[in-house]
Design an enzyme around this catalytic site. Structure first.
Site, mmCIF file in Angstrom:
data_model
loop_
_atom_site.group_PDB
_atom_site.id
_atom_site.type_symbol
_atom_site.label_atom_id
_atom_site.label_comp_id
_atom_site.label_asym_id
_atom_site.label_seq_id
_atom_site.Cartn_x
_atom_site.Cartn_y
_atom_site.Cartn_z
ATOM 1 N N GLU A 66 31.609 52.397 38.033
ATOM 2 C CA GLU A 66 31.126 51.714 39.250
ATOM 3 C C GLU A 66 31.376 50.225 39.111
ATOM 4 O O GLU A 66 31.156 49.648 38.039
ATOM 5 C CB GLU A 66 29.613 51.898 39.463
ATOM 6 C CG GLU A 66 29.209 53.239 39.975
ATOM 7 C CD GLU A 66 27.702 53.345 40.221
ATOM 8 O OE1 GLU A 66 27.044 52.309 40.466
ATOM 9 O OE2 GLU A 66 27.205 54.479 40.151
ATOM 10 N N GLU A 109 23.447 56.205 35.032
ATOM 11 C CA GLU A 109 22.642 55.021 34.730
ATOM 12 C C GLU A 109 21.251 55.359 34.187
ATOM 13 O O GLU A 109 20.221 55.145 34.853
ATOM 14 C CB GLU A 109 22.527 54.116 35.969
ATOM 15 C CG GLU A 109 23.864 53.566 36.413
ATOM 16 C CD GLU A 109 23.787 52.615 37.604
ATOM 17 O OE1 GLU A 109 22.695 52.495 38.191
ATOM 18 O OE2 GLU A 109 24.797 51.989 37.929
HETATM 19 O O1 IFM Z 1 23.792 51.990 44.764
HETATM 20 C C1 IFM Z 1 23.691 51.874 43.385
HETATM 21 C C2 IFM Z 1 24.061 53.182 42.724
HETATM 22 O O2 IFM Z 1 23.236 54.229 43.158
HETATM 23 C C3 IFM Z 1 23.945 53.087 41.230
HETATM 24 N N1 IFM Z 1 24.611 51.912 40.710
HETATM 25 C C4 IFM Z 1 24.393 50.658 41.362
HETATM 26 C C5 IFM Z 1 24.592 50.789 42.845
HETATM 27 C C6 IFM Z 1 24.365 49.435 43.541
HETATM 28 O O3 IFM Z 1 23.059 49.004 43.320
#
Ligand code: IFM
Length: 435
Positions: free
Chosen positions: A351, A167
């Site tokens: 994710e 990210e």
């Molecule tokens: O917990 C985070 C993760 O570290 C990165 N993506 C989003 C998740 C939820 O906020």
């Protein structure tokens, strides 16, 4: 009902994701200090001043945790490696305990039939590098490649896939413009430099891994559907600016050798000299592309300096993060990324998940996962080359500035005893993913 394994194309992979600082316990095993330790130690930055010193004690409980991943019926496990655990000073002498830990962890995955999907950096920058300006310093591209090389010399032979950085938007914008994450800056010049250097470091790390002969190297970006708060031309333009910063800057840097005009409107005076020359490094070949997706945002125009927008509340049901539940956005991003940027390259949802207060009977999470997996399936049915799906997260963990109260896990973790208890969503996914 959660779509079943058989509903997806043959060979489709299912998995769960975690990250090092959020679960390992950074106080253990000789890890160096990170900018998250510093950020959390500064009053007001994290809920209850909580940090990742102990987290889920995964450093000691990793075998039990990998058993849980295997019990889920997962094919692949997405984990991350802490730069400061491997190189406590960020550069120089490695910490043998840190390398041993990741060596054991990777072997533990393979022993359980899990493919190790590594992310090299999920936000815990070593403090000594933060002292040198962290992501604002161009040298970070060199330091990061050195870290990638040291780590991969030890475990690179057994990794199924690697993404350099999780990210980039959070590493750059959230941390240097909005100040919500370490290092907590609110400074446009720092942001422009950090966002560019994140991409440069992505490129140098890929070069270091290719030089070792490694394959299946990719990138992971997060995406949020930007919806104009009203149909006024001002709100529409504001939502295009949000989209360009959040959803286009990084992928266009990687795949098109340039940045969106809407971002250059704000960034042009602040980018480092010679930034246009860096796209040969940034645009390294990718073997796959990963999308993290959670929500949509309603964007309204706001008077004031660039970027001139604000998020406003939307009407849809929300998760415990206050994020609207907007599953069709996942389909739309898979289709858009393939159409506009990556073509036939394999895509993975790296994710997707929700924070919930519902404890172990988490029917809301089951509904969220079912709705999002149905959208992934829709994209696959339409011919989008999506090849796998990871849910965030295996277990309740350290949700950064929000501390431990936001629970994203399929498995509950008792904060005092560290006991793990699979939730209803864990059992529902295990049923859906059974072979
Ligand atoms: O917990 C985070 C993760 O570290 C990165 N993506 C989003 C998740 C939820 O906020």
């Amino acid at each position: 009902m959660i779509p079943q394994r058989q509903d997806f194309p043959n060979g489709f992979l299912f998995g769960a994701a975690t990250s090092s600082y959020q679960i390992e316990g950074h106080a253990f095993g000789g890890a160096g200090r990170t900018h998250w330790d510093d950020f959390a130690a500064t009053p007001g930055n994290t809920a209850g001043a909580e940090d990742g010193a102990v987290a889920c004690d995964h450093y000691h409980r990793w075998e039990e945790d990998l058993d849980l991943v295997a019990g889920l019926g997962a094919d692949v496990y997405r984990f991350s490696t802490s730069w400061a655990r491997v190189l406590p000073e960020g550069r120089g002498t490695p910490n043998p305990e840190g390398l041993d830990f990741y060596d054991r962890l990777v072997d533990g995955m393979l022993a359980r039939g899990l493919k190790p999907a590594a992310t090299l950096y999920h936000w815990e920058l070593p403090s000594p590098l933060a002292d040198l300006g962290g992501w604002r310093n161009r040298d970070i591209a060199k330091w990061f490649a050195e870290f990638a090389d040291v780590l991969c010399a030890r475990i690179g032979d057994r990794l199924w896939s690697v993404a350099p950085i999780n990210e980039p938007w959070c590493v750059g914008w959230l941390s240097h413009f909005e100040g919500h994450h370490a290092p907590g800056l609110r400074d446009i010049r720092a942001t422009a430099r950090a966002m560019h250097h994140v991409l440069l470091a992505h490129g140098t790390a890929l070069q270091a891994m290719r030089a070792r002969g490694m394959e299946n190297l990719g990138a992971v970006c997060n995406f949020e559907l930007a919806l104009p708060a009203t149909d006024s031309p001002e709100d529409e333009a504001a939502s295009r600016r949000y989209d360009a910063i959040f959803n286009r800057f990084f992928i266009e840097g990687m795949t098109r050798g340039g940045y969106p005009a809407e971002v250059l409107e704000g960034f042009a005076p602040h980018l480092p000299q010679g930034w246009e020359e860096d796209f040969t490094t940034i645009g390294q070949k990718l073997d796959w592309f990963g999308l993290n997706y959670y929500t949509c945002k309603r964007i309204a125009a706001r008077p004031g300096p660039w970027p001139g927008y604000a998020e406003v509340p939307g009407p849809l049901p929300k998760t415990d993060m206050g994020w609207e539940i907007c599953p069709e956005g996942l389909h739309d991003f898979l289709a858009r990324v393939a159409r506009d940027y990556t073509g036939a390259l394999p895509l993975y949802v790296t994710e997707n998940g929700m924070a919930s207060t519902s404890g172990v009977q988490d029917d809301d999470r089951i509904a969220y996962l079912a709705a999002h997996l149905a959208e992934v399936r829709r994209a696959a049915d339409e011919g989008v080359p999506v090849k796998g799906y990871f849910t965030w997260s295996l277990m309740d963990n350290y949700e950064w500035a929000l501390g431990y109260a936001k629970r994203f896990g399929l498995v509950a973790v008792d904060r005092d005893s560290q006991a793990r208890q699979p939730k209803a969503s864990y059992h529902a996914l295990a049923k859906a993913w059974a072979r």
